[in-house]
Design a protein around this motif. Sequence first.
Motif, PDB file in Angstrom:
ATOM      1  N   MET A  59     -65.651  88.199  45.813  1.00  0.00           N
ATOM      2  CA  MET A  59     -67.078  88.452  45.973  1.00  0.00           C
ATOM      3  C   MET A  59     -67.749  87.192  46.494  1.00  0.00           C
ATOM      4  N   ILE A  60     -68.450  87.301  47.620  1.00  0.00           N
ATOM      5  CA  ILE A  60     -69.070  86.152  48.257  1.00  0.00           C
ATOM      6  C   ILE A  60     -70.518  86.069  47.807  1.00  0.00           C
ATOM      7  N   GLU A  61     -70.882  84.922  47.189  1.00  0.00           N
ATOM      8  CA  GLU A  61     -72.211  84.787  46.610  1.00  0.00           C
ATOM      9  C   GLU A  61     -72.904  83.544  47.144  1.00  0.00           C
ATOM     10  N   ASP A  62     -74.213  83.632  47.326  1.00  0.00           N
ATOM     11  CA  ASP A  62     -75.059  82.457  47.472  1.00  0.00           C
ATOM     12  C   ASP A  62     -76.372  82.773  46.782  1.00  0.00           C
ATOM     13  N   ILE A  63     -77.388  81.961  46.994  1.00  0.00           N
ATOM     14  CA  ILE A  63     -78.633  82.167  46.261  1.00  0.00           C
ATOM     15  C   ILE A  63     -79.303  83.477  46.633  1.00  0.00           C
ATOM     16  N   ARG A  64     -78.893  84.087  47.723  1.00  0.00           N
ATOM     17  CA  ARG A  64     -79.494  85.361  48.128  1.00  0.00           C
ATOM     18  C   ARG A  64     -78.766  86.562  47.536  1.00  0.00           C
ATOM     19  N   GLY A  65     -77.697  86.341  46.781  1.00  0.00           N
ATOM     20  CA  GLY A  65     -76.978  87.459  46.186  1.00  0.00           C
ATOM     21  C   GLY A  65     -75.546  87.525  46.668  1.00  0.00           C
ATOM     22  N   PHE A  66     -74.962  88.709  46.566  1.00  0.00           N
ATOM     23  CA  PHE A  66     -73.559  88.926  46.899  1.00  0.00           C
ATOM     24  C   PHE A  66     -73.443  89.654  48.234  1.00  0.00           C
ATOM     25  N   ALA A  67     -72.441  89.277  49.006  1.00  0.00           N
ATOM     26  CA  ALA A  67     -72.290  89.813  50.355  1.00  0.00           C
ATOM     27  C   ALA A  67     -71.625  91.182  50.325  1.00  0.00           C
ATOM     28  N   SER A  68     -72.229  92.115  51.035  1.00  0.00           N
ATOM     29  CA  SER A  68     -71.596  93.405  51.326  1.00  0.00           C
ATOM     30  C   SER A  68     -71.104  93.327  52.766  1.00  0.00           C
ATOM     31  N   VAL A  69     -69.772  93.421  52.939  1.00  0.00           N
ATOM     32  CA  VAL A  69     -69.143  93.125  54.229  1.00  0.00           C
ATOM     33  C   VAL A  69     -68.462  94.368  54.793  1.00  0.00           C
ATOM     34  N   ASP A  70     -68.512  94.507  56.101  1.00  0.00           N
ATOM     35  CA  ASP A  70     -67.828  95.603  56.794  1.00  0.00           C
ATOM     36  C   ASP A  70     -66.427  95.132  57.194  1.00  0.00           C
ATOM     37  N   PRO A  71     -65.358  95.704  56.600  1.00  0.00           N
ATOM     38  CA  PRO A  71     -64.006  95.232  56.930  1.00  0.00           C
ATOM     39  C   PRO A  71     -63.578  95.543  58.354  1.00  0.00           C
ATOM     40  N   ARG A  72     -64.283  96.440  59.029  1.00  0.00           N
ATOM     41  CA  ARG A  72     -63.921  96.742  60.418  1.00  0.00           C
ATOM     42  C   ARG A  72     -64.333  95.613  61.368  1.00  0.00           C
ATOM     43  N   THR A  73     -65.337  94.836  60.941  1.00  0.00           N
ATOM     44  CA  THR A  73     -65.814  93.736  61.781  1.00  0.00           C
ATOM     45  C   THR A  73     -65.660  92.378  61.103  1.00  0.00           C
ATOM     46  N   GLY A  74     -65.502  92.381  59.778  1.00  0.00           N
ATOM     47  CA  GLY A  74     -65.462  91.141  59.032  1.00  0.00           C
ATOM     48  C   GLY A  74     -66.819  90.492  58.882  1.00  0.00           C
ATOM     49  N   ARG A  75     -67.877  91.235  59.188  1.00  0.00           N
ATOM     50  CA  ARG A  75     -69.227  90.665  59.169  1.00  0.00           C
ATOM     51  C   ARG A  75     -70.032  91.162  57.976  1.00  0.00           C
ATOM     52  N   GLU A  76     -70.857  90.264  57.478  1.00  0.00           N
ATOM     53  CA  GLU A  76     -71.764  90.600  56.382  1.00  0.00           C
ATOM     54  C   GLU A  76     -72.845  91.549  56.881  1.00  0.00           C
TER      55      GLU A  76
END
Length: 529
Positions: free
Chosen positions: A1-18
Amino acid sequence: MIEDIRGFASVDPRTGREVERIGAETSPADLDDLCARAAVAARELAALGRAGRARLLRSMARSLAERRAGLVAVADRETALGEQRLNGELTRTCYQLDLFADVAQDGAYLEATIDHAGETPMGPRPDLRRMLVPLGPVAVFGASNFPFAFSVPGGDTASALSAGCPVIAKVHGAHPATSVLSHDALAAGARAAGVTPDVVTLVWGREAGVGLVGHPAVQAVGFTGSLGAGRALFDVASSRPSPIPFYGELGALNTLVVCPEAAASRGEKIAAGLAASFTLGVGQFCTKPGMALLPAGVHGEAIRRSLAEHVDAMSAGFMLSERTADAYRRGADTLRGMDGVRMLAGGKETGGGGGWTGAPMLLHADAGAVTGALIEECFGPVLVTVEYTSEEHLLRLLETFGPALTGTVHADAADGGLSARLLAQLSGTVGRVVWNGFPTGVAVAWGMHHGGPYPATTSALHTSVGTTAIRRWLRPISLQNVPQELLPDELRDAPAASTGLVRRVDGVLTSVREPARMATDSTKGTSPR
């Protein structure tokens, strides 16, 4: 789970992009509040009784079904599993909730037992009433590969609520948006049933997950995931001042055996089914067959050739997360680089797009090389074949592999003698033996067992799929000489709301619908039963 001060990243595995940021780390104070609310919800679930909990579960199932389009769209965007697969999984998830509503209403899971006071060969016996009662709030950690069926609204949640245990679920980093939408649907279903939505709540972040397992309000944990993460949380649960049960499904290498006569009579059919099974969902199933034991000779070689043809015609698929894809590549490279291992076929890699992919791979290992990574699970679309030269050689090879969730046998009638020996051997090491089929796919049914000795699971006594999954969230209590008016309805001589409940009364299985009878055996007294 990728976190920073803005929350946790929801990522598209087809593109690898947040795609978006969602949620925030659950603080220790917030965790305390969630656990306190869960303790209150436990009392409400108890007051609902079995019929009330059944209504709750059915209302949750309807709420999920009503939100199908939105749930599937977001889950597909976060997992790349495809709408067809996810629609089927959501249907299964709703069915699980409905099935555990049936389990609650049926009541047999309570193991309700009544021994009336009376004389026995050992002397007087007091009045004893025994049944299973809920443990209290439980923690649930879902799996990346099943964002519905093994996540926030999944089987652990359904079975726990059926038992009367509130659920505090850890949001999964591979599908955080799906977790939130699923929780919203469950909360709406609870409200529609007139029940507090606190029967299911969410925590965010790795530290909060560890804190959840260690929190004194939590009485048990259900976990589906990797061996490393599961074992770490198991150790937390076991080292608490008051240890709690940790029911972890951790995964293992699942073997598949093709007997000589089956190879001779239907080798091509077996190869086609096996190729489809180990690559299903890009190999991201805990029940994926990872090792195929084939007979030496022309028929075993024909199966290998057919498998290679199927694999060569396949292309890489999208994997669930960057971590999963990286682990698969490392694991497959390790296998391919081992002495005595050669590559037979590989699927086509996909280029561009930046997504996380895994290509199917077929390997063959010399029988003498089967050790190390070859006897461990590699999560992804890879299959290793090994050749056996005799029945005794096959049975010795099987002893090389540790416990697993499944063991599969393809055998014809002419393989009868070997079949019996294989069944006996596999029954001692796996939770489910599959005959003339393939292990991917776990039926939600009364007769299912999804578990196995460690490292397949942390408790081989219990299942995470099927109706007996409810047993994990219960403990027995015996009530001695307690007045009728204080007893739970299920343990009263004349229950008011338990028609059809089967109980063991003075040693005899008896339905509440049956008229009361008088015991005549002098060793059991003369109380009505």
